[in-house]
Design a protein around this motif. Structure first.
Motif, PDB file in Angstrom:
ATOM      1  N   ASP A  83       0.760  -1.038   0.059  1.00 39.08           N
ATOM      2  CA  ASP A  83       0.110   0.225   0.138  1.00 39.08           C
ATOM      3  C   ASP A  83       0.869   1.352   0.102  1.00 39.08           C
ATOM      4  O   ASP A  83       0.646   2.314   0.738  1.00 39.08           O
ATOM      5  CB  ASP A  83      -0.838   0.037   1.231  1.00 39.08           C
ATOM      6  N   GLU A  84       1.930   1.416  -0.937  1.00 36.52           N
ATOM      7  CA  GLU A  84       2.392   2.410  -0.972  1.00 36.52           C
ATOM      8  C   GLU A  84       2.062   3.667  -1.649  1.00 36.52           C
ATOM      9  O   GLU A  84       2.285   4.795  -1.266  1.00 36.52           O
ATOM     10  CB  GLU A  84       3.983   2.015  -1.865  1.00 36.52           C
ATOM     11  N   GLY A  85       1.016   3.388  -2.530  1.00 35.58           N
ATOM     12  CA  GLY A  85       0.550   4.649  -3.478  1.00 35.58           C
ATOM     13  C   GLY A  85      -0.876   4.404  -3.154  1.00 35.58           C
ATOM     14  O   GLY A  85      -1.452   3.214  -2.917  1.00 35.58           O
ATOM     15  N   ARG A  86      -1.635   5.455  -3.718  1.00 40.67           N
ATOM     16  CA  ARG A  86      -3.012   5.171  -3.478  1.00 40.67           C
ATOM     17  C   ARG A  86      -3.529   5.228  -5.317  1.00 40.67           C
ATOM     18  O   ARG A  86      -2.981   5.965  -6.019  1.00 40.67           O
ATOM     19  CB  ARG A  86      -3.698   6.755  -3.159  1.00 40.67           C
ATOM     20  N   TYR A  87      -4.103   3.985  -5.835  1.00 40.55           N
ATOM     21  CA  TYR A  87      -4.258   4.064  -7.119  1.00 40.55           C
ATOM     22  C   TYR A  87      -5.477   4.986  -7.497  1.00 40.55           C
ATOM     23  O   TYR A  87      -6.669   5.182  -6.744  1.00 40.55           O
ATOM     24  CB  TYR A  87      -4.663   2.498  -7.327  1.00 40.55           C
TER      25      TYR A  87
END
Length: 163
Positions: free
Chosen positions: A82-86
């Motif tokens: 969950d490193e980035g928000r898609y």
């Protein structure tokens, strides 16, 4: 019509139960999910390649098993980060399981994963005993078993007459 009744066939034929399973498997396969997509390519007379698109899966995430004329390819979903928000997530990362029914004498030679594509090499290897063989035509049929019996019978008759 959801099923076929092969019972009239089984009354007079022996060993065709595999045909019924094959037809049933084909019917069920039409309803199966289509993930992940795959190609089956004939590369030679007795060689095939199954190519499956498995983007996002590594070698440790995929398991290939061949047993009883069934090839099973299963993929475990890789660990999500969950490193980035898609904003849009179009690459599927879900687990899968695909089954392929193999014909008699089809052997899995190997598999490799390259650029998100899984390649499985298959080869048909018919045993020598089942291959057609050429029979030479001779001038006189050879029957050693019958000739040997006739000679033994003549020998026994000669021994009885001498006694």
């Amino acid at each position: 019509m959801n099923s076929f009744d092969f019972s009239p066939l089984f009354r007079t034929a022996i060993g065709f139960d595999r045909l019924a399973r094959l037809v049933d498997t084909a019917r069920v396969a039409a309803d199966a999910p289509s993930y992940p997509p795959y190609n089956i390519e004939r590369t030679a007379d007795d060689a095939y390649t199954l190519t499956m698109a498995v983007a996002g899966f590594g070698q440790d995430d995929i398991e290939i098993t061949a047993q009883d004329n069934v090839l099973l390819i299963a993929g475990r979903a890789p660990q999500a980060t969950d490193e980035g928000r898609y904003l849009h997530r179009g690459i599927a990362g879900r687990a899968f399981e695909r089954r392929f029914v193999l014909a008699d004498h089809i052997r899995v030679e190997g598999a490799n994963l390259e650029n998100g594509l899984l390649h499985v090499a298959l080869r048909r290897e018919v045993p020598e005993a089942l291959k057609p063989r050429r029979i030479a035509i001779g001038s006189r049929p050879q029957q050693p078993a019958l000739e040997g019996r006739a000679e033994a019978a003549n020998t026994q008759e000669g021994q009885v007459q001498a006694a």
